[in-house]
Design an enzyme around this catalytic site. Structure first.
Site, PDB file in Angstrom:
ATOM      1  N   TYR A   1      -5.640   1.720  -9.039  1.00 14.85           N
ATOM      2  CA  TYR A   1      -5.276   1.326  -7.678  1.00 14.85           C
ATOM      3  C   TYR A   1      -5.752  -0.087  -7.379  1.00 14.85           C
ATOM      4  CZ  TYR A   1      -4.476   1.859  -2.653  1.00 14.85           C
ATOM      5  OH  TYR A   1      -4.030   1.711  -1.364  1.00 14.85           O
TER       6      TYR A   1
ATOM      7  N   LYS B   1      -3.425  -3.515  -6.549  1.00 12.70           N
ATOM      8  CA  LYS B   1      -3.531  -4.263  -5.297  1.00 12.70           C
ATOM      9  C   LYS B   1      -3.999  -5.699  -5.548  1.00 12.70           C
ATOM     10  CE  LYS B   1      -2.250  -0.938  -2.502  1.00 12.70           C
ATOM     11  NZ  LYS B   1      -0.999  -1.019  -1.727  1.00 12.70           N
TER      12      LYS B   1
ATOM     13  N   SER C   1      -5.386  -3.765  -0.261  1.00 14.80           N
ATOM     14  CA  SER C   1      -6.538  -2.876  -0.130  1.00 14.80           C
ATOM     15  C   SER C   1      -7.819  -3.651  -0.342  1.00 14.80           C
ATOM     16  CB  SER C   1      -6.454  -1.754  -1.177  1.00 14.80           C
ATOM     17  OG  SER C   1      -7.656  -1.003  -1.219  1.00 14.80           O
TER      18      SER C   1
END
Length: 242
Positions: free
Chosen positions: A147, A151, A134
């Site tokens: 998140y 990543k 991401s």
């Protein structure tokens, strides 16, 4: 013939937007695609559409992954399975949610590599692994402590795996997409107060489609990228160039 004829490629998260688009493009180019998700029900539509072989396992369980991948003869892997988690700052994050995001996005992808790579090495044909990361691993985004951290860990897994597996002619790369307006992302990025200012900072000024991400994934899997390994490729409309 196409470059993927005779090559079996595992795609995790195949029931999602990016995973499904990747399965479609690979199937169209002649790959033998194994479409993986947590349940068979989630895979029914993509399997019916593409003829992919369904496979189910739980990315939080090493036993489940090891059992599912045992005996598979793979040439390629796309680690697309993921969990969005929460929108939270470091001050108010739910650490149990943080742990789950890490468990699926980073630990789960590592376990897929751990249990897929031995068979790829034994086959002696080289191969390619693509991890779906991401833009949140490359730049700080508000509310993305869990998140983004997961990543960023996945990008390091990519680099170290590329280093370790290169001797077997197995390449490992990441793609780092901007927001793809899937069901998982719409709850946050679909808000005008959030999405509007974000798009104003993006040179191309639009959300990505699943196909926008699947194309570079297929490129990194294929022979046209045979000297590319250890790369984290932004697919973000120029956002991280700012």
């Amino acid at each position: 013939m196409t470059q993927f004829d005779g090559r079996t490629i595992l795609v995790t998260g195949a029931s999602g937007g990016i995973g499904g688009a990747t399965v479609r493009q690979l199937a169209q180019q002649g790959a033998n695609v194994i479409a993986a998700a947590r349940t068979e029900e989630a895979l029914k539509e993509i399997v019916a559409e593409t003829g992919a072989t369904p496979l189910t396992f739980d990315l939080t369980s090493e036993d489940s992954i090891a059992s599912a991948l045992d005996g598979l003869s793979l040439w390629g892997v796309v680690n697309c399975g993921g969990f969005g988690g929460e929108i939270a700052t470091p001050l108010d994050t739910d650490i149990e949610v943080f742990d789950k995001v890490i468990s699926i996005n980073a630990r789960g992808s590592l376990l897929v590599i751990k249990h897929a790579a031995p068979g790829m090495i034994a086959a002696g044909n080289g191969g390619s692994i693509v991890n779906v990361s991401s833009q949140a691993s490359l730049v700080a985004l508000n509310g993305h402590i869990s998140y983004g951290s997961s990543k960023a860990a996945l990008d390091n897994i990519t680099r170290v795996s590329a280093l370790e597996l290169g001797q077997y002619n197995i390449r490992v790369n990441s793609v780092n997409p901007t927001v793809v307006m899937t069901e998982m992302s719409n709850f946050y990025w679909g808000r005008p107060d959030i999405g509007g200012p974000f798009l104003e900072q993006m040179p191309l000024g639009r959300w990505a489609s699943p196909e926008d991400i699947a194309g570079p994934i297929v490129f990194l899997l294929g022979d046209d990228s045979q000297m590319v390994s250890g790369v984290s490729l932004p697919i973000d409309g120029g956002f991280t160039s700012r």
